[in-house]
Scaffold this motif. Structure first.
Motif, PDB file in Angstrom:
ATOM      1  N   VAL A  10      43.627 -69.695 -86.330  1.00 36.01           N
ATOM      2  CA  VAL A  10      43.635 -69.072 -87.666  1.00 36.01           C
ATOM      3  C   VAL A  10      43.093 -67.942 -87.984  1.00 36.01           C
ATOM      4  O   VAL A  10      42.424 -67.393 -87.578  1.00 36.01           O
ATOM      5  N   SER A  11      43.929 -67.158 -89.281  1.00 27.88           N
ATOM      6  CA  SER A  11      43.451 -65.991 -89.434  1.00 27.88           C
ATOM      7  C   SER A  11      42.557 -65.938 -90.870  1.00 27.88           C
ATOM      8  O   SER A  11      42.344 -65.015 -91.604  1.00 27.88           O
ATOM      9  N   ILE A  12      42.186 -67.165 -91.143  1.00 27.58           N
ATOM     10  CA  ILE A  12      41.297 -67.383 -92.266  1.00 27.58           C
ATOM     11  C   ILE A  12      39.936 -67.740 -91.887  1.00 27.58           C
ATOM     12  O   ILE A  12      39.748 -68.218 -90.635  1.00 27.58           O
ATOM     13  N   GLU A  35      32.909 -68.271 -89.175  1.00 25.68           N
ATOM     14  CA  GLU A  35      32.405 -67.080 -89.924  1.00 25.68           C
ATOM     15  C   GLU A  35      31.188 -67.789 -90.529  1.00 25.68           C
ATOM     16  O   GLU A  35      30.464 -66.789 -90.921  1.00 25.68           O
TER      17      GLU A  35
END
Length: 176
Positions: A10-12, A35
């Motif tokens: 995913v890019s989030i 993150e």
């Protein structure tokens, strides 16, 4: 391996929490590409552990505070301790924690509505910590009630069961 696969797919930003009890656990999670790491029980039981993590990772450490009847619950909700959730939020705020996820576990998974009053009190009794509300969201109206608090430190809301049971769509929730 699964966390690494999710973070890579995913890019989030991805956050991960649950059962994290050592610095090595935290380091491994960051190496997978997450993150943020959410710490709960261990942050409550060992403030030097929490401070060590904050010194190294700063605002990438989020504190998960699970509460029932205003008291902190630990060890996967199996034990409630004589520590008020608001007092704990204040304590971690003084340590430098930037973000807290507050879950009212008596409402989590019930679709009965979020504990707006507890969220409002936490925001009122603290000065800098950002809050993510969790537990009980069952309708778009619940999200609207949280939004109506119009507080700059309320970052968002965690929605689970309501999406799984198709009470509304993710797009509708985001539009709120």
């Amino acid at each position: 391996a699964l966390v690494k696969k999710i973070a890579g797919a995913v890019s989030i930003p991805v956050e991960c929490g649950g059962g994290i009890r050592s610095k090595a656990d935290v380091e491994k999670l960051f190496q997978t590409g997450v993150e943020y790491v959410v710490i709960g029980t261990k942050a409550c039981e060992d403030e030097s552990f929490l401070q060590d993590l904050l010194d190294v990772y700063g605002e990438k450490i989020i504190i998960g505070i699970d509460a029932k009847d205003g008291q902190v619950s630990i060890k996967g909700w199996t034990r409630t301790i004589p520590l008020g959730a608001i007092d704990f939020v204040k304590r971690v705020e003084r340590r430098g924690v930037k973000t807290v996820i507050y879950t009212d576990i008596s409402r989590d998974g019930t679709l009965a509505g979020h504990n707006i009053e507890a969220t409002r009190l936490i925001l009122k009794k603290t000065s800098s910590v950002k809050l993510i509300a969790s537990g009980g969201v069952g309708s778009l109206e619940d999200i609207k009630k949280l939004k109506s608090l119009q507080h700059e430190r309320l970052l968002g809301v965690i929605v689970g069961k309501a999406l799984y049971e198709k009470k509304f769509t993710l797009a509708e929730a985001i539009a709120c």
